[in-house]
Scaffold this motif. Structure first.
Motif, PDB file in Angstrom:
ATOM      1  N   LEU A 101      -4.939   7.040   3.121  1.00 48.82           N
ATOM      2  CA  LEU A 101      -4.306   6.561   1.885  1.00 48.82           C
ATOM      3  C   LEU A 101      -4.594   5.073   1.686  1.00 48.82           C
ATOM      4  N   GLU A 102      -4.528   4.313   2.758  1.00 49.17           N
ATOM      5  CA  GLU A 102      -4.805   2.879   2.675  1.00 49.17           C
ATOM      6  C   GLU A 102      -6.256   2.642   2.263  1.00 49.17           C
ATOM      7  N   ALA A 103      -7.193   3.392   2.848  1.00 49.57           N
ATOM      8  CA  ALA A 103      -8.606   3.234   2.505  1.00 49.57           C
ATOM      9  C   ALA A 103      -8.880   3.637   1.053  1.00 49.57           C
ATOM     10  N   MET A 104      -8.067   4.546   0.520  1.00 44.74           N
ATOM     11  CA  MET A 104      -8.218   5.006  -0.865  1.00 44.74           C
ATOM     12  C   MET A 104      -7.424   4.127  -1.836  1.00 44.74           C
ATOM     13  N   ASN A 105      -6.774   3.054  -1.328  1.00 45.38           N
ATOM     14  CA  ASN A 105      -5.907   2.175  -2.125  1.00 45.38           C
ATOM     15  C   ASN A 105      -4.747   2.935  -2.743  1.00 45.38           C
ATOM     16  N   LEU A 106      -4.209   3.892  -2.011  1.00 38.44           N
ATOM     17  CA  LEU A 106      -3.063   4.677  -2.476  1.00 38.44           C
ATOM     18  C   LEU A 106      -1.838   4.451  -1.590  1.00 38.44           C
ATOM     19  N   ASP A 107      -1.887   3.456  -0.726  1.00 40.39           N
ATOM     20  CA  ASP A 107      -0.791   3.221   0.205  1.00 40.39           C
ATOM     21  C   ASP A 107       0.418   2.539  -0.438  1.00 40.39           C
ATOM     22  N   LYS A 108       0.272   2.040  -1.650  1.00 38.66           N
ATOM     23  CA  LYS A 108       1.383   1.346  -2.325  1.00 38.66           C
ATOM     24  C   LYS A 108       1.921   2.138  -3.516  1.00 38.66           C
ATOM     25  N   LEU A 109       1.743   3.439  -3.516  1.00 36.34           N
ATOM     26  CA  LEU A 109       2.187   4.264  -4.640  1.00 36.34           C
ATOM     27  C   LEU A 109       3.702   4.252  -4.774  1.00 36.34           C
ATOM     28  N   GLU A 110       4.162   4.426  -6.001  1.00 38.15           N
ATOM     29  CA  GLU A 110       5.593   4.586  -6.268  1.00 38.15           C
ATOM     30  C   GLU A 110       5.921   6.081  -6.220  1.00 38.15           C
ATOM     31  N   TYR A 111       6.982   6.446  -5.510  1.00 38.67           N
ATOM     32  CA  TYR A 111       7.391   7.840  -5.395  1.00 38.67           C
ATOM     33  C   TYR A 111       8.709   8.050  -6.128  1.00 38.67           C
ATOM     34  N   ASP A 112       8.891   9.265  -6.679  1.00 36.70           N
ATOM     35  CA  ASP A 112      10.129   9.562  -7.393  1.00 36.70           C
ATOM     36  C   ASP A 112      11.208  10.013  -6.395  1.00 36.70           C
ATOM     37  N   LYS A 113      12.323  10.504  -6.908  1.00 36.33           N
ATOM     38  CA  LYS A 113      13.450  10.904  -6.063  1.00 36.33           C
ATOM     39  C   LYS A 113      13.106  12.069  -5.140  1.00 36.33           C
TER      40      LYS A 113
END
Length: 150
Positions: A101-113
């Protein structure tokens, strides 16, 4: 100057009933056509869903592309575990590791409830196909997401 008034043709009650009957006949035919088209569309959808639920044959070591529509995370014993879902893998998803996820630049995604993040449009990802054991059988399928498709 007075504009001439146009008088509509006089129609008898019998002729009017006949015209209305023809219109209702045409409406009934349209209704039947719509029902038939609806049934055909439902059959096509069912076929597409069935085809989508059965991925093509795969061999260990190959990579396949998957349209990912959402990512889910689950916290167990203080650690987050992630899986990506999409295409024929919307029920259980495919594992993705935090470093990927970090390598794909997806490590800082916002997640819902519900601890989900949805992608719109779908994110095309690469998954590594590997052999695995299930109920005493050796099977082959995508076991982990390894990156974004080029």
């Amino acid at each position: 100057m007075n504009a001439p008034t146009t008088q509509p043709d006089k129609v008898t009650a019998t002729e009017l009933r006949q015209q209305i009957s023809e219109i209702f006949g045409e409406l009934e035919q349209l209704r039947a056509d719509v029902i038939q088209l609806t049934e055909q569309i439902q059959a096509m959808r069912q076929g597409l869903q069935t085809a989508a639920s059965r991925p093509a044959a795969q061999t260990a070591g190959q990579t396949i592309t998957i349209p990912v529509t959402r990512i889910e995370r689950e916290k167990r014993k203080g650690t987050y575990y992630y899986r990506m879902l999409g295409g024929p893998y919307t029920k259980h998803g495919i594992r993705v590791w935090p470093e990927v996820l970090e390598a794909m630049n997806l490590d800082k995604l916002e997640y819902d409830k519900q601890d989900e993040h949805r992608f719109n449009p779908a994110l095309i990802c690469l998954a590594l196909v590997e052999e695995y054991e299930s109920n005493g059988e050796t099977k082959t399928g995508p076991q982990k997401i390894i990156g974004k498709a080029p």
